[in-house]
Design an enzyme around this catalytic site. Structure first.
Site, PDB file in Angstrom:
ATOM      1  CB  ALA A   1      20.898  37.868 -58.809  1.00 34.58           C
TER       2      ALA A   1
ATOM      3  CB  CYS B   1      15.613  25.786 -52.169  1.00 33.60           C
ATOM      4  SG  CYS B   1      16.039  27.196 -51.127  1.00 33.60           S
TER       5      CYS B   1
END
Length: 418
Positions: free
Chosen positions: A239, A353
């Site tokens: 998270a 990413c």
């Protein structure tokens, strides 16, 4: 009788920021740290404006390292080692002179204050030679050769776009808690998104203190957008720093925010408090987490982060093949751990990413082979970015290029059989 110590010449004004920049560059290139991780120690005791200058010098140096080294080598009879202190100082000095337009006398004075002995004479000689010549234009950096070699598979247009993006500071994207919150002005490319045109400190922008929005690249906001609205209980599996948790909470899901790092989770708590949103916080290794299955799991997995190179130029140098391989292995473990926490008929959204296929395109087929009860759910177009024929989304340099670009991402939506 001990020999008297030679007194050291006083540092030139502004040397503190340059010394901090040298520490940052050393932390990235020799110890493989990120600029963010090295920042606190390197800039300790500096005024905020000097700390910002140190980060600017180090960051702009990392964006142009291949060209700087080529320039330095052209002025040396015998080039010094890549990690030699003299080379590090010369890189920083030339960045200041060419990119940041700092006066040459200040560049020389502060650079020589960073080094002693023979290397000081070497630095002085090389700088004198180069600063008297016509300095090259470094407004369009080149990619490190090993990076360009890896990314060549995406094609020439993507490589050219990546080179352009290295030199550009990316725009500020924000995610909105709701469409009617106070927020800075700017175009919107997706629901609850805005690309900010105002400058200045983020915390001072309209609506930040009131908690109506948070900073999040548009590409990074896409994974949470793929969680089905029919889901109720959702796990944000890695998270921190919390952008996805905030998105999910704002959308009305019952969110559990899990992360291995208690320290990083503190930032999630702070953002939840600022925005008035709610989520359950759990500090635990996902691979050892046991609980009732969730309707959906969002795994934005730890990775080499090479897709964030325009924000974090250090990844061009620290994301080695070894790190990419280690991250790929970890992602496979986290994917399998996430799969165990998805109920039948539920969703697993996987994202990284990264611009490395090992951390995206190659992960999904291997996962499906290990977990045949899952299948690919084709993702919809978001912000004009369409899915690939395989059904997943690959965001590359050049996409939305005329509007400020995006971070590089891989995103896939996997559904478990009912």
């Amino acid at each position: 009788m001990p020999r008297p110590q030679k007194s050291r010449s006083p540092d030139a004004a502004g040397t503190g920021a340059r010394r901090a920049a040298l520490k940052l560059l050393d932390a990235v290139l020799r110890r493989g740290e990120t600029l963010d991780a090295a920042g606190a120690a390197a800039t300790q005791g500096l005024r905020p404006d000097d700390a910002r200058l140190a980060h600017a010098i180090a960051g702009e140096t990392l964006r142009r390292l291949p060209q700087l080294d080529e320039l330095i080598d052209s002025a040396m009879e015998r080039p010094v080692a890549e990690d030699a202190k003299s080379r590090m100082v010369l890189r920083l000095a030339l960045t200041q002179a060419i990119v940041l337009d700092i006066p040459h006398h200040a560049v020389v004075a502060t650079s020589l204050s960073l080094i002693d002995g023979g290397p000081k004479r070497l630095v002085h000689g090389v700088l004198s030679k180069l600063l008297k010549s016509e300095l090259p234009d470094l407004s369009r950096p080149t990619l490190p050769a090993k990076v360009a070699g890896r990314w060549a598979l995406w094609g020439k247009d993507v490589l050219d776009a990546a080179r352009e993006m290295v030199a550009q500071r990316p725009p500020l994207d924000i995610s909105l808690k709701a469409e009617d919150v106070a927020a800075p002005e700017g175009p919107s490319f997706a629901p609850l998104h805005r690309r900010v045109t105002e400058g200045g400190a983020v915390a001072l922008l309209d609506g930040y203190a009131a908690g109506g929005w948070w900073v999040q690249d548009l590409a990074a906001s896409i994974p949470a957008r793929l969680v089905p609205r029919s889901a109720r209980r959702v796990l944000d599996a890695c998270a921190a720093p919390g952008g996805k948790t905030l998105q999910l909470a704002a959308a009305g899901f019952e969110v559990t925010a899990l992360d291995l790092s208690e320290r990083r989770l503190q930032r999630v708590r702070e953002n939840l408090e600022r925005t008035g949103l709610e989520a359950r916080i759990v500090a635990r290794d996902l691979r050892r987490h046991k609980t009732d299955p969730f309707d959906a799991v969002l795994l934005d997995a730890p990775c080499s982060a090479t897709g964030t190179f325009r924000r974090h130029p250090e990844v061009l140098h620290r994301a080695t093949p070894r790190i990419i391989a280690e991250m790929s292995e970890l992602q496979a473990e986290l994917l399998d751990a996430s799969a165990r926490l998805v109920k039948r008929g539920g969703s697993l959204v996987f994202a990284t990413c990264s611009l490395e296929p090992e951390e995206g395109e190659l992960q999904v087929p291997a996962f499906l082979a290990r977990n045949p009860e899952f299948r690919i759910e084709p993702v919809p177009s978001v912000a004009g970015i369409a899915p690939t024929p395989k059904g997943w989304m690959r965001i590359l340099p050049g996409m939305l290029g005329d509007k400020g670009g995006l971070d590089g991402f891989f995103i896939a939506h996997l559904v478990r059989d009912a």
